[in-house]
Design an enzyme around this catalytic site. Sequence first.
Site, PDB file in Angstrom:
ATOM      1  N   ARG A  53       0.862  -1.158   0.000  1.00  0.00           N
ATOM      2  CA  ARG A  53       0.000   0.000   0.000  1.00  0.00           C
ATOM      3  C   ARG A  53       0.917   1.232   0.000  1.00  0.00           C
ATOM      4  NH1 ARG A  53       2.471   1.798   3.671  1.00  0.00           N
ATOM      5  NH2 ARG A  53       0.978   3.425   3.789  1.00  0.00           N
ATOM      6  N   GLY A  54       0.265   2.431  -0.083  1.00  0.00           N
ATOM      7  CA  GLY A  54       1.070   3.623  -0.296  1.00  0.00           C
ATOM      8  C   GLY A  54       1.132   3.897  -1.792  1.00  0.00           C
ATOM      9  N   ALA A  55       0.835   5.147  -2.159  1.00  0.00           N
ATOM     10  CA  ALA A  55       0.636   5.479  -3.578  1.00  0.00           C
ATOM     11  C   ALA A  55       1.789   5.045  -4.486  1.00  0.00           C
ATOM     12  CB  ALA A  55       0.349   6.976  -3.712  1.00  0.00           C
ATOM     13  N   ARG A  90      -7.843  -0.108  -6.491  1.00  0.00           N
ATOM     14  CA  ARG A  90      -8.104   0.948  -5.507  1.00  0.00           C
ATOM     15  C   ARG A  90      -8.267   2.280  -6.263  1.00  0.00           C
ATOM     16  NH1 ARG A  90      -4.259   1.164  -0.478  1.00  0.00           N
ATOM     17  NH2 ARG A  90      -6.084   2.254   0.407  1.00  0.00           N
ATOM     18  N   GLN A 202      -1.808   2.310  10.067  1.00  0.00           N
ATOM     19  CA  GLN A 202      -0.545   2.356   9.314  1.00  0.00           C
ATOM     20  C   GLN A 202       0.545   3.086  10.116  1.00  0.00           C
ATOM     21  OE1 GLN A 202      -3.561   2.834   8.008  1.00  0.00           O
ATOM     22  NE2 GLN A 202      -3.618   2.398   5.815  1.00  0.00           N
ATOM     23  N   ASP A 243      -1.957  10.819  -1.582  1.00  0.00           N
ATOM     24  CA  ASP A 243      -2.296   9.802  -2.576  1.00  0.00           C
ATOM     25  C   ASP A 243      -2.640  10.438  -3.913  1.00  0.00           C
ATOM     26  OD1 ASP A 243      -2.628   6.943  -1.163  1.00  0.00           O
ATOM     27  OD2 ASP A 243      -2.977   8.603   0.206  1.00  0.00           O
ATOM     28  N   ASN A 253      -5.093  12.642   1.204  1.00  0.00           N
ATOM     29  CA  ASN A 253      -4.255  11.686   1.943  1.00  0.00           C
ATOM     30  C   ASN A 253      -5.148  10.896   2.896  1.00  0.00           C
ATOM     31  OD1 ASN A 253      -1.621  10.587   2.486  1.00  0.00           O
ATOM     32  ND2 ASN A 253      -1.660  11.672   4.447  1.00  0.00           N
ATOM     33  N   LYS A 254      -4.531  10.040   3.709  1.00  0.00           N
ATOM     34  CA  LYS A 254      -5.249   9.175   4.624  1.00  0.00           C
ATOM     35  C   LYS A 254      -6.251   9.955   5.460  1.00  0.00           C
ATOM     36  CE  LYS A 254      -5.005   5.707   4.703  1.00  0.00           C
ATOM     37  NZ  LYS A 254      -5.939   4.823   3.957  1.00  0.00           N
TER      38      LYS A 254
HETATM   39  O1  MRU Z   1      -4.447   3.218   2.462  1.00  0.00           O
HETATM   40  P1  MRU Z   1      -2.973   3.391   2.300  1.00  0.00           P
HETATM   41  O2  MRU Z   1      -2.162   2.770   3.384  1.00  0.00           O
HETATM   42  O3  MRU Z   1      -2.487   2.994   0.932  1.00  0.00           O
HETATM   43  O4  MRU Z   1      -2.762   4.988   2.421  1.00  0.00           O
HETATM   44  C1  MRU Z   1      -1.474   5.484   2.279  1.00  0.00           C
HETATM   45  C2  MRU Z   1      -1.384   6.955   2.491  1.00  0.00           C
HETATM   46  O5  MRU Z   1      -2.353   7.651   2.720  1.00  0.00           O
HETATM   47  C3  MRU Z   1      -0.022   7.579   2.306  1.00  0.00           C
HETATM   48  O6  MRU Z   1       0.115   8.691   3.125  1.00  0.00           O
HETATM   49  C4  MRU Z   1       0.158   7.983   0.851  1.00  0.00           C
HETATM   50  O7  MRU Z   1      -0.137   6.914   0.021  1.00  0.00           O
HETATM   51  C5  MRU Z   1       1.532   8.491   0.562  1.00  0.00           C
HETATM   52  S1  MRU Z   1       2.641   7.229   0.434  1.00  0.00           S
HETATM   53  C6  MRU Z   1       4.126   7.885   0.095  1.00  0.00           C
END
Ligand code: MRU
Length: 365
Positions: A53-55, A90, A202, A243, A253-254
């Site tokens: 996970r993470g963009a 996603r 996370q 993201d 973002n999250k």
């Molecule tokens: O749902 P996730 O864990 O994929 O969400 C991740 C985030 O919100 C991160 O902050 C974002 O992807 C940046 S990653 C460098």
Amino acid sequence: MKIDGRHYRTIWLESDGWAVRIIDQTRLPHAFETLRLESLEDSAHAIRAMQVRGAPLIGATAAYGLCLALRADASDAALDDARAILLATRPTAVDLRWALEDMAGCLDRLPPGERVAAAYARAAAICEESVATCEAIGAHGLPLIEAAAETKGGARVNVLTHCNAGWLATVDWGTALAPIYKAHDAGLDIHVWVDETRPRNQGAALTAWELGRHGVAHTVIVDNAGGHLMQHGLVDLCITGTDRTAASGDVCNKIGTYLKALAAHDNGVPFYVGLPHTTIDWTIEDGVRDIPIEERGPEEVTEIRGRGAGGTLASVVLTPADSPAANYAFDVTPARLVTGLITERGVCEASRAGLRGLYPESPRR
Ligand code: MRU
């Protein structure tokens, strides 16, 4: 980054030169396990189930997912199907679309027989570029932390971060955490407030783990503690990831990031966002209105996972069985609440002019 002295990335090619291996992030921090991906479905599942996970890492995994798909069938129809399956995993992280469009750019014009080799070469390049990009974000973010240290006469700098935007969310280095690693490695006295980041934690599970592996001082806090800490001058700056960042500088973002930005704004705490060019969506102006927000299963809210007394990973139910739950995975922080964007090309204002100043070649609406 290093784990117990050994360098790791989050995704790599196996020695057989075709299968892909990832760190299974659903097992962290209690177990360090890796997974072998051998097919398009393995890759798509790894993204959906958040084993990765993470963009930026979602983008890299999708690129390798195409490679695995093409090994099975390199026809036009199969390529289109694979892209559609990966794109549907996603909806919010735009690096996914970026990677699939980038791969299309080098694959669509090739005859099927040449696609597999070209795909693996491009996927590997995407990973190398991501590592260099994230390290550059670290280098451009470091002076912000150095300036805070100078303002405090060299005393400890306290940075608050939300979710995980570290090396686990990218191929290596991270985005929001990259300046923190650079500051730590440069010998600055730095401490990180780590939002637990419900509902999937996370922060508590991944950010705390990777900071700990690197020896960076940190404290895990509940998501609602940040405002209180800011009111009491215990946060010098916030740095988060994103993201999807709109051309206007609106930052998605999250879930919970927007509330952190509001508290930072109310307390005069600088709020920075680290991002690579792959996370900018030049087609969107109004982020609050137009960025698609993922809604995930309610069980992520009604249950919580952790290590039980016997050491095994287990879930426990938090809510009454008949109480419904909603699970919005992301929110959007308007550009007006963002002090600056830390990119691989430098730091800019969160605005169309700011981004265009760093990316003059970017598409015009
Ligand atoms: O749902 P996730 O864990 O994929 O969400 C991740 C985030 O919100 C991160 O902050 C974002 O992807 C940046 S990653 C460098």
